[in-house]
Design a protein around this motif. Structure first.
Motif, PDB file in Angstrom:
ATOM      1  N   LEU A   1      -1.978   1.838  -6.841  1.00 59.91           N
ATOM      2  CA  LEU A   1      -2.974   0.821  -6.512  1.00 59.91           C
ATOM      3  C   LEU A   1      -2.459  -0.567  -6.838  1.00 59.91           C
ATOM      4  O   LEU A   1      -2.661  -1.517  -6.083  1.00 59.91           O
ATOM      5  N   ALA A   2      -1.743  -0.675  -7.958  1.00 60.80           N
ATOM      6  CA  ALA A   2      -1.214  -1.983  -8.346  1.00 60.80           C
ATOM      7  C   ALA A   2      -0.155  -2.462  -7.372  1.00 60.80           C
ATOM      8  O   ALA A   2       0.167  -3.644  -7.337  1.00 60.80           O
ATOM      9  N   LEU A   3       0.406  -1.552  -6.582  1.00 64.56           N
ATOM     10  CA  LEU A   3       1.399  -1.953  -5.585  1.00 64.56           C
ATOM     11  C   LEU A   3       0.739  -2.254  -4.249  1.00 64.56           C
ATOM     12  O   LEU A   3       1.406  -2.336  -3.222  1.00 64.56           O
ATOM     13  N   GLY A   4      -0.563  -2.386  -4.255  1.00 64.56           N
ATOM     14  CA  GLY A   4      -1.246  -2.758  -3.025  1.00 64.56           C
ATOM     15  C   GLY A   4      -1.462  -1.608  -2.068  1.00 64.56           C
ATOM     16  O   GLY A   4      -1.594  -1.813  -0.874  1.00 64.56           O
ATOM     17  N   ASN A  23      -5.010  -8.981 -11.123  1.00 58.72           N
ATOM     18  CA  ASN A  23      -4.838  -8.182  -9.902  1.00 58.72           C
ATOM     19  C   ASN A  23      -6.033  -7.254  -9.690  1.00 58.72           C
ATOM     20  O   ASN A  23      -5.957  -6.290  -8.956  1.00 58.72           O
ATOM     21  N   ARG A  33      -3.080  -7.553  -4.508  1.00 58.58           N
ATOM     22  CA  ARG A  33      -2.162  -6.786  -5.348  1.00 58.58           C
ATOM     23  C   ARG A  33      -0.740  -6.774  -4.809  1.00 58.58           C
ATOM     24  O   ARG A  33       0.200  -6.487  -5.542  1.00 58.58           O
ATOM     25  N   THR A  34      -0.579  -7.060  -3.516  1.00 56.93           N
ATOM     26  CA  THR A  34       0.792  -7.165  -3.032  1.00 56.93           C
ATOM     27  C   THR A  34       1.401  -8.500  -3.450  1.00 56.93           C
ATOM     28  O   THR A  34       2.607  -8.642  -3.469  1.00 56.93           O
ATOM     29  N   MET A  39       2.408  -5.626 -10.942  1.00 58.88           N
ATOM     30  CA  MET A  39       2.094  -5.267 -12.322  1.00 58.88           C
ATOM     31  C   MET A  39       3.089  -4.235 -12.840  1.00 58.88           C
ATOM     32  O   MET A  39       3.474  -3.313 -12.138  1.00 58.88           O
ATOM     33  N   PHE A  47       3.564  -1.660 -16.166  1.00 62.19           N
ATOM     34  CA  PHE A  47       2.711  -1.094 -17.206  1.00 62.19           C
ATOM     35  C   PHE A  47       3.491  -0.843 -18.493  1.00 62.19           C
ATOM     36  O   PHE A  47       4.720  -0.881 -18.525  1.00 62.19           O
ATOM     37  N   ARG A  63      10.252  -2.053  -8.199  1.00 65.40           N
ATOM     38  CA  ARG A  63       9.214  -1.585  -7.291  1.00 65.40           C
ATOM     39  C   ARG A  63       8.200  -2.704  -7.029  1.00 65.40           C
ATOM     40  O   ARG A  63       7.730  -2.886  -5.904  1.00 65.40           O
ATOM     41  N   ALA A  64       7.882  -3.470  -8.091  1.00 68.76           N
ATOM     42  CA  ALA A  64       6.944  -4.584  -7.924  1.00 68.76           C
ATOM     43  C   ALA A  64       7.602  -5.728  -7.156  1.00 68.76           C
ATOM     44  O   ALA A  64       6.983  -6.343  -6.284  1.00 68.76           O
TER      45      ALA A  64
END
Ligand SMILES: Nc1ncnc2c1ncn2[C@@H]1O[C@H](COP(=O)(O)OP(=O)(O)OP(=O)(O)O)[C@@H](O)[C@H]1O
Ligand SMILES: [Mg+2]
Lengths: 410, 284
Positions: free
Chosen positions: A300-303, B84, B117-118, B122, B124, B193-194
């Motif tokens: 989800l955090a990656l959209g 986010n 969020r794109t 984030m 963790f 990845r982010a």
């Protein structure tokens, strides 16, 4: 005080010993019974043969060259009586349905028995019917030197030792053969079981997975959800005979609209699908819940949307658990009989069709044991097949979960 | 039954796919300044009845590293998750006040949370790569956005892994299961990845707390490099880490923002007694 405690201790301990001893003994006894009864029967013809015997009457037109003699192969056993004149061997034995039969054990490649053509009136009349090893001989009709038709064979109460020399010595030409392709096979039920498994999973797995996803991801924690959940719990414990009744009263009217006429594989499959749903939903939801929530959060955090998260991350991560649930469902289908006797019927079929009645392996046992002469041997042979299938499925489940455990730790 | 969680998400996701950055009427002066990534105004946050954030007002500077420090439970992660909108996932969580990004309140109805969020990535506390290949991990966000071209994905994977200083270690086995990497490598993979989504902001919640000192040092180096391109907000329990890598530091206590300023100022001349006590280790 200590004495009493000691006695109590010994008493309780021996109780556990007796209990585990009894259960172990019972299990071993069942296995020994099944294997001792069924193992000797279990061969290709039982696994892949027809259940219903097929009678064949065929005739021979060409005259057999009297000078020819055949030599039997070395593989024949004691009790095989050889016809050197016509190139075959026969033994007297008891078949799977416990009848006396004369079974062909060898037919030479040049034997005239291979040239028979069906004489019974009907669409198959005139088609070649070669007699191969494994078939039973009821009687032969031959012409002797004076042109008289003579009948020999089991139906004349003759043993092979009597009628074969008689025929070898006197026959000018064999004119008729009355034989039987022996039955007692489980191929039809095996096929019906496979169809049943395929169809039941086809109906129940997608619904089960989507229902589990609903409960896992979409349903709100409210009274309705709690109610749905406890209904599923409850349904998982309902005896299967009740699902069978439900199949007749609820599902049959529905599939009748599509032209189904009565007990059929499709009705059985739908009933099984309903029966499997509660367990499938529960286990799939459990598998989904065991996926770490950190995966979903990362996604989800990656959209990713909630749907993408579910189908790209959560569901694939739960796939081993879902796969195991399906395998357990398969072994449940293989073992089920009560839910099927009313819905799929009890008519053993050699070539099962989706729209008509057939028996699964377990129901075939039910049928075989239910008659006036229960057939323990054939039932045990089928039981062995069932046991092996179920064991293999359970082992696969173990391996799959061991693999995913290993992966989880890594 | 009322609108489900999923439906809520779908609505937000589907409603406004293009960046609808129409300036909202409540946007303040600060919000529109160029060098501010987030302008937080009077944010109060409640978990049910419990108030976790109280009247927070602060500007997160763009292209700098901002550190959130404070004792456990003071609301650092909670505030980070506001940026986010990960708090949306918590059932009884309610946010009041405004957080402006490019002049738009990100809690507004017009904002597409998936799109947000794109742009706001984030990382963790626990490295959480998907149980997929390294390649699939890095390309995940782009694939979700509908990118299918192998060339584009290949390039994105390579450049993201390079930026995350992981490329050299994994370039020969991109198809390997990401969960087999070491903890430090996994965390850099999560950063890659982010980054692959080319966000403006990267939020990091104690990204090194599960790592050994060497892996920690590598991530810290990486953060210092990344601030050229990205705004970074990092939650940390390590005073030395905050001092080493951040430009601005915010100190929180029991849901209140006690002090916010240049990291050097906070650590050398804290204005508030409580800040001083915390950074000198008198409590926390
Ligand atoms: N999902 C939740 N539901 C209810 N209360 C929560 C929830 N998440 C956090 N809280 C509460 O909100 C407060 C702030 O939590 P938060 O996780 O933001 O603290 P933190 O500063 O990140 O602490 P830490 O340094 O231990 O990570 C805490 O009192 C916590 O108990
Ligand atoms: Mg935290």
């Amino acid at each position: 005080m200590t004495r009493i405690r000691k006695i109590k201790d010994i008493f309780m301990q021996s109780l556990t010993w007796v209990a585990s001893g009894i259960s172990a003994w019972v299990l071993v006894a069942i296995l020994v019974f099944i294997f001792s009864n069924g193992w000797k029967l279990l061969d290709r013809s039982v696994l892949f043969g027809d259940y219903h015997a097929k009678n064949i009457v065929s005739g021979f037109s060409d005259e057999h060259n009297a000078d020819l003699t055949f030599t039997p192969p070395d593989t024949l056993e004691d009790g095989d009586v050889v016809s050197t004149r016509f190139g075959f061997a026969v033994r007297d034995e008891i078949d799977k349905e416990k009848n006396h039969v004369h079974t062909l054990t060898w037919v030479d490649d040049h034997s005239p028995l291979l040239n028979g053509k069906i004489t019974t009136a009907g669409p198959t009349q005139g088609t070649p019917a070669p007699f191969k090893a494994g078939m039973n001989i009821n009687k032969f009709v031959y012409l002797d030197n004076s042109g008289e038709a003579i009948t020999v064979g089991r139906l004349k109460q003759q043993s092979p030792q009597e009628w074969i020399p008689l025929m070898d010595g006197n026959a000018k030409q064999i004119t008729e053969f009355h034989g039987k392709e022996p039955g007692g096979g489980m191929r039809g039920s095996l096929m019906a079981t496979l169809i049943l498994i395929g169809l039941s999973l086809l109906f129940s797995v997608p619904i089960g997975i989507f229902a589990a996803i609903y409960l896992y991801a979409i349903a709100k924690q409210n009274r309705l959800t709690t109610f749905v959940r406890s209904s599923i719990e409850l349904l998982a414990g309902v005896p299967s005979i009740i699902f069978s009744m439900m199949g007749i009263t609820l599902i049959f009217p529905i599939i009748k609209l599509f032209g189904a006429s009565g007990q059929s594989i499709i009705l059985g499959s739908l009933t099984m699908a309903v029966l499997l749903l509660p367990v499938l939903i529960r286990q799939t939801e459990e598998a989904l819940r065991s996926v770490p929530s950190s995966y979903a959060q990362a996604s989800l955090a990656l959209g990713a949307t909630q749907t993408e998260t579910l189908f790209r991350v959560v569901l694939p991560s739960a796939r081993n658990g879902i796969f195991s649930a399906c395998l357990l469902a398969v072994s449940r289908i293989i073992g089920e009989s009560a839910a099927l006797v009313f819905t799929m019927g009890t008519a053993i079929q050699d070539s099962p069709k989706i729209g008509s009645s057939a028996t699964s392996l377990a129901v075939q046992i039910y049928v075989l044991m239910g008659g006036e002469n229960p057939n323990f041997e054939l039932s045990s042979a089928i039981s062995i097949v069932i046991l092996i299938l179920v064991l293999a499925l359970n082992l696969t489940v173990k391996v799959v979960s061991a693999l995913s455990d290993k992966k989880g730790k890594a | 039954m009322s609108a489900s969680k999923l439906q809520k998400f779908m609505k937000r996701a589907g409603g406004t796919n293009k960046k609808t950055m129409a300036s909202s009427s409540g946007s303040s002066q600060a919000a529109q300044r160029e060098n501010v990534a987030f302008a937080i105004e009077d944010v109060n946050l409640f978990y049910g009845d419990f108030q976790a954030l109280k009247d927070i007002t602060l500007d997160i500077p763009a292209h700098q590293v901002t550190a959130f420090i404070g004792p456990s439970g003071c609301g650092k992660s909670t505030l980070l998750r506001c940026f986010n909108r990960m708090n949306d996932l918590i059932d009884n969580c309610r946010v009041e006040g405004a957080i402006y990004r490019n002049g738009v309140d990100i809690n507004g109805d017009a904002v597409d949370v998936v799109d947000l969020r794109t742009h706001v990535g984030m990382v963790f506390q626990q490295p959480n790569p998907f149980p997929k290949s390294i390649y699939d991990n890095v390309s995940y966000g782009l694939v979700c956005q509908g990118v299918r071209s192998k060339k584009v994905l290949d390039e994105a994977v390579e450049s993201s892994l390079k930026k995350a200083a992981l490329w050299e270690e994994v370039k020969d086995h991109l198809r390997r299961d990401a969960t087999q990497l070491s903890g430090g490598q996994q965390q850099r993979l999560c950063i890659a990845r982010a980054i692959a989504l080319q966000p403006d902001v990267i939020l990091m919640d104690e990204p090194t707390s599960a790592l050994d000192p060497i892996a920690t040092a590598r991530i810290e180096d990486l953060i210092t490099q990344l601030k050229e391109e990205y705004t970074i907000v990092i939650v940390t329990h390590s005073m030395s880490q905050a001092a080493r890598i951040s430009d601005k530091t915010a100190f929180f206590l029991l849901g209140d923002l006690i002090e916010f300023g240049a990291t050097d100022d906070i650590f050398q001349n804290p204005r508030d007694k409580r800040t001083e006590d915390y950074i000198t280790g008198k409590f926390g």
